[in-house]
Write an enzyme that holds these catalytic residues in place. Sequence first.
Site, short mmCIF file in Angstrom:
data_model
loop_
_atom_site.label_atom_id
_atom_site.label_comp_id
_atom_site.label_asym_id
_atom_site.label_seq_id
_atom_site.Cartn_x
_atom_site.Cartn_y
_atom_site.Cartn_z
N SER A 171 2.99 5.23 -0.48
CA SER A 171 4.43 5.49 -0.41
C SER A 171 5.10 5.03 -1.68
O SER A 171 4.63 4.11 -2.35
CB SER A 171 4.99 4.72 0.79
OG SER A 171 6.38 4.59 0.69
N TYR B 220 6.02 -3.45 4.31
CA TYR B 220 5.36 -2.14 4.33
C TYR B 220 4.89 -1.75 2.92
O TYR B 220 3.73 -1.36 2.72
CB TYR B 220 6.32 -1.10 4.89
CG TYR B 220 5.84 0.32 4.84
CD1 TYR B 220 4.95 0.81 5.79
CD2 TYR B 220 6.28 1.20 3.84
CE1 TYR B 220 4.51 2.12 5.75
CE2 TYR B 220 5.85 2.51 3.80
CZ TYR B 220 4.96 2.97 4.76
OH TYR B 220 4.54 4.27 4.71
N LYS C 264 1.06 -1.24 1.58
CA LYS C 264 0.59 0.00 0.93
C LYS C 264 0.04 -0.29 -0.46
O LYS C 264 -0.98 0.28 -0.87
CB LYS C 264 1.73 1.02 0.86
CG LYS C 264 2.07 1.67 2.21
CD LYS C 264 0.92 2.51 2.73
CE LYS C 264 1.22 3.23 4.02
NZ LYS C 264 0.04 3.92 4.58
#
Lengths: 326, 326
Positions: free
Chosen positions: A124, A148, A152
Amino acid sequence: MHILVLGGAGMVGRKFIERLARDGGLGGKPVTRVTAQDVVPASPPPAAPFDFEAVVSDLSVEGAAETLIATRPELIVHLAAIVSGEAEADFDKGYRINLDGTRYLFEAIRRIEGYTPRLVFTSSVAVFGAPFHDKIEDEFFTTPLTSYGTQKAIGELLLCDYSRRGFFDGVGIRLPTICVRPGKPNKAASGFFSNIIREPLNGEEAVLPVSDQVRHWHASPRSAVGFLVHAATMDTTKIGPRRALTMPGYSCTVAEQIETLRKVAGENVVKRIKRVPDPVIDGIVAGWPRNFDPQRALALGFKAESNFEEIIRVHIEDELHGTFVK
Amino acid sequence: MHILVLGGAGMVGRKFIERLARDGGLGGKPVTRVTAQDVVPASPPPAAPFDFEAVVSDLSVEGAAETLIATRPELIVHLAAIVSGEAEADFDKGYRINLDGTRYLFEAIRRIEGYTPRLVFTSSVAVFGAPFHDKIEDEFFTTPLTSYGTQKAIGELLLCDYSRRGFFDGVGIRLPTICVRPGKPNKAASGFFSNIIREPLNGEEAVLPVSDQVRHWHASPRSAVGFLVHAATMDTTKIGPRRALTMPGYSCTVAEQIETLRKVAGENVVKRIKRVPDPVIDGIVAGWPRNFDPQRALALGFKAESNFEEIIRVHIEDELHGTFVK
């Protein structure tokens, strides 16, 4: 060819499997079997020319990955993740799924002697954290500002190291914001980028919580599936050890989104957008990347839309059978 | 003040604890207790004005970190690591110690309500992988080419996320190659950068396996200890969320190292350097960073030597009681 899709019940996973069903093959090879893993049962695609199996399991449980790869799928597409908001709200769950789950998968593959599948890992642009350049280059550092994004970025590092070691043949793709996301409006802070297109085309009102001057980075669901297909079939000898790639996309302002909607669908449709400024969402969005210069991905053959009109037309074709509420 | 040093039996850990013993305090506060953890027993520093305890334990065993922090040390200096060569040779061991061990430590701290110690984590310029710019900027991306570099880059990401969440107050410092490293010549590929200074000053021959034109990034052991002290005491409100910092150092060629040795110690000493080209070491060194532009660390007050003569003089003062074999 047997393909395993982790997170196969999600929007991108479902569309990828539907495309496999339409194409019948991948990279010139017939697809004989697709296994779609998720925490809820994935639906079979219409008229699939291959065996389809939905597996409900939790990747963060030790042994789950071993079971999934026991039949040695040649391609693994790893889309499974706790999304940004939830990974921020539930620290343990985010690390358990996004980090431990990914590592269990990578380890399970490594432990099978002579098994080196292609592994496509979706990352992402959340690996980047403000402040950044207006146009983020491929060599810009990853300093995530969410758990998050951290998870990632760690996944990307592991992907590169396991690939360099020859345990699998990994490609990491950083997806732009997917626009127009199909389905109902959701509570994601980025939801409005899609809502202001999708809802008016459905005859419904949509709320725009930010200024027209907000700039963002978009690609259609069709492009996202195209990225997966290309990552799954490309010649990885050309990538080298830097296997995490920022995908191409189209950068534009909300004003351009609205102007393009006016051009494609008319004034009546645009009138369904209601401006309701929300300083909280405005603040969140201010910390997001606005534009990229994804030279490596473009050179390696990844393709996305080159204007917002294409993005709207893809939505009308793929989701609305070519029509909308005027 | 109670200080816990993980990897306290290593060269940098030992020198840090010796400095604490000499200074008696840290950042204006008296040091009352030092716990030095390692896989072998750390020796007590001479004339320590504080309680000293050596703990032998394995950080990669669950529960080891909990035991170490049960007494809530205000400062934790995390130097424990499997080094580059070993982490490359033994994949499991490298990840177990460098990743799992670090994560166990971070998790153990997080689980103690209201406990937010300063945590200094030593990282490495191995987080960078070739090709890179001649002078690596602070915003350059981390694309390690070793498992050790991968593990350190992951440690940095976790350090930033746990600090952002308020679980501890972390500072990550990427050490230059430490030169002149005291002790015996070792088999590390980078060993010769120190060997060609240390051994001739001891009246011994040293082998130079690469060309005089090889450029590298150095700081003295005294500077490394200074980085730890500054990272332990600095005002972290000035760092922001990007808590992994490339430390300052001095970049020079092997030719400059030798010329400086000639200036400081004379021709007889320099004659003890034997040129024995080794293409394997030459190849390894070609993939290493040569120079940095560590503006953030400098702006935050970290200091290193500004010429190679200082580096040699520090070695003669700190390791050779001010003299050498002419």
